[in-house]
Scaffold this motif. Sequence first.
Motif, PDB file in Angstrom:
ATOM      1  N   ALA A  97       0.833  -1.201   0.000  1.00 47.04           N
ATOM      2  CA  ALA A  97       0.000   0.000   0.000  1.00 47.04           C
ATOM      3  C   ALA A  97       0.863   1.245   0.000  1.00 47.04           C
ATOM      4  CB  ALA A  97      -0.910   0.006   1.228  1.00 47.04           C
ATOM      5  N   THR A  98       0.356   2.284  -0.663  1.00 47.91           N
ATOM      6  CA  THR A  98       0.978   3.597  -0.594  1.00 47.91           C
ATOM      7  C   THR A  98      -0.045   4.548   0.008  1.00 47.91           C
ATOM      8  OG1 THR A  98       0.312   4.091  -2.873  1.00 47.91           O
ATOM      9  CG2 THR A  98       2.533   3.234  -2.539  1.00 47.91           C
ATOM     10  N   VAL A  99       0.432   5.356   0.960  1.00 49.18           N
ATOM     11  CA  VAL A  99      -0.456   6.235   1.715  1.00 49.18           C
ATOM     12  C   VAL A  99       0.141   7.643   1.732  1.00 49.18           C
ATOM     13  CG1 VAL A  99      -1.637   6.591   3.910  1.00 49.18           C
ATOM     14  CG2 VAL A  99      -1.057   4.260   3.183  1.00 49.18           C
ATOM     15  N   PRO A 100      -0.441   8.569   0.961  1.00 44.87           N
ATOM     16  CA  PRO A 100       0.033   9.952   0.999  1.00 44.87           C
ATOM     17  C   PRO A 100      -0.537  10.683   2.214  1.00 44.87           C
ATOM     18  CG  PRO A 100      -1.727   9.740  -0.605  1.00 44.87           C
ATOM     19  CD  PRO A 100      -1.485   8.372  -0.032  1.00 44.87           C
ATOM     20  N   VAL A 101       0.288  11.458   2.886  1.00 39.94           N
ATOM     21  CA  VAL A 101      -0.182  12.223   4.037  1.00 39.94           C
ATOM     22  C   VAL A 101       0.069  13.712   3.807  1.00 39.94           C
ATOM     23  CG1 VAL A 101       0.191  10.309   5.648  1.00 39.94           C
ATOM     24  CG2 VAL A 101       1.986  12.017   5.338  1.00 39.94           C
ATOM     25  N   ASN A 102      -0.695  14.525   4.507  1.00 43.40           N
ATOM     26  CA  ASN A 102      -0.499  15.972   4.448  1.00 43.40           C
ATOM     27  C   ASN A 102       0.881  16.318   5.008  1.00 43.40           C
ATOM     28  OD1 ASN A 102      -3.166  16.593   3.520  1.00 43.40           O
ATOM     29  ND2 ASN A 102      -3.895  16.213   5.596  1.00 43.40           N
ATOM     30  N   PRO A 103       1.630  17.187   4.352  1.00 43.99           N
ATOM     31  CA  PRO A 103       2.960  17.552   4.851  1.00 43.99           C
ATOM     32  C   PRO A 103       2.948  18.042   6.300  1.00 43.99           C
ATOM     33  CG  PRO A 103       2.656  18.400   2.641  1.00 43.99           C
ATOM     34  CD  PRO A 103       1.322  17.840   3.078  1.00 43.99           C
ATOM     35  N   GLU A 104       1.943  18.803   6.679  1.00 44.56           N
ATOM     36  CA  GLU A 104       1.883  19.324   8.050  1.00 44.56           C
ATOM     37  C   GLU A 104       1.547  18.239   9.084  1.00 44.56           C
ATOM     38  OE1 GLU A 104      -2.143  20.081   6.102  1.00 44.56           O
ATOM     39  OE2 GLU A 104      -0.060  20.347   5.504  1.00 44.56           O
ATOM     40  N   ASP A 105       1.093  17.076   8.605  1.00 43.96           N
ATOM     41  CA  ASP A 105       0.737  15.975   9.510  1.00 43.96           C
ATOM     42  C   ASP A 105       1.743  14.830   9.453  1.00 43.96           C
ATOM     43  OD1 ASP A 105      -1.681  17.187  10.394  1.00 43.96           O
ATOM     44  OD2 ASP A 105      -2.651  16.576   8.516  1.00 43.96           O
ATOM     45  N   ARG A 106       2.855  15.041   8.753  1.00 43.51           N
ATOM     46  CA  ARG A 106       3.824  13.968   8.537  1.00 43.51           C
ATOM     47  C   ARG A 106       4.343  13.368   9.838  1.00 43.51           C
ATOM     48  NH1 ARG A 106       8.846  12.344   8.208  1.00 43.51           N
ATOM     49  NH2 ARG A 106       9.477  11.047   6.457  1.00 43.51           N
ATOM     50  N   ASP A 107       4.727  14.195  10.807  1.00 39.23           N
ATOM     51  CA  ASP A 107       5.284  13.674  12.058  1.00 39.23           C
ATOM     52  C   ASP A 107       4.256  12.841  12.822  1.00 39.23           C
ATOM     53  OD1 ASP A 107       7.746  14.807  11.532  1.00 39.23           O
ATOM     54  OD2 ASP A 107       7.360  16.601  12.746  1.00 39.23           O
ATOM     55  N   GLU A 108       3.020  13.311  12.861  1.00 41.96           N
ATOM     56  CA  GLU A 108       1.960  12.554  13.531  1.00 41.96           C
ATOM     57  C   GLU A 108       1.704  11.230  12.803  1.00 41.96           C
ATOM     58  OE1 GLU A 108      -2.743  12.990  14.805  1.00 41.96           O
ATOM     59  OE2 GLU A 108      -1.669  14.757  14.072  1.00 41.96           O
ATOM     60  N   ALA A 109       1.705  11.281  11.475  1.00 47.62           N
ATOM     61  CA  ALA A 109       1.500  10.068  10.676  1.00 47.62           C
ATOM     62  C   ALA A 109       2.639   9.076  10.907  1.00 47.62           C
ATOM     63  CB  ALA A 109       1.391  10.416   9.200  1.00 47.62           C
ATOM     64  N   LYS A 110       3.853   9.581  10.958  1.00 44.78           N
ATOM     65  CA  LYS A 110       5.015   8.709  11.184  1.00 44.78           C
ATOM     66  C   LYS A 110       4.884   7.967  12.507  1.00 44.78           C
ATOM     67  CE  LYS A 110      10.038   8.858  11.434  1.00 44.78           C
ATOM     68  NZ  LYS A 110      11.227   9.714  11.388  1.00 44.78           N
TER      69      LYS A 110
END
Length: 101
Positions: free
Chosen positions: A6-19
Amino acid sequence: MFVVNATVPVNPEDRDEAKELFADVAEKSRTEDGIIDYRVSTDVDDPNLFRIFEQYEDDEAFETHMQTDHIDEFMAQLPDLLGGEVDATRFDVESSSELEF
C-alpha cells in the motif's frame, strides 16, 4: 501466503503525527500470529508518501489483524492525516525464493 503493498500519501503538516501512527501500528502488528512481516517506510522521492508492506500466512491472519484494537485506532486516525488516495494491492504468492545480489 499473500502480500499487501500500500501507498499512503499524508499531508505535509501531519507527517510527524502520521510517522508515529505508522510506527505504532507496525510494531504492534509484527507481534501478531500469522503476520510474517509488516514494514512501513517513506518514499525516497516523496517524504509524505508512506509505503506499507504486509505479509500474511493466510486470510485468517489478515481477518484477525483487521479486527485488532490497534487497527481500529489506526483507521480512526488516518483519514485526518491523508493527503490523497490510499492505493493498496494484494498479491497472492504460491512460492518465493531469495535473490542474490
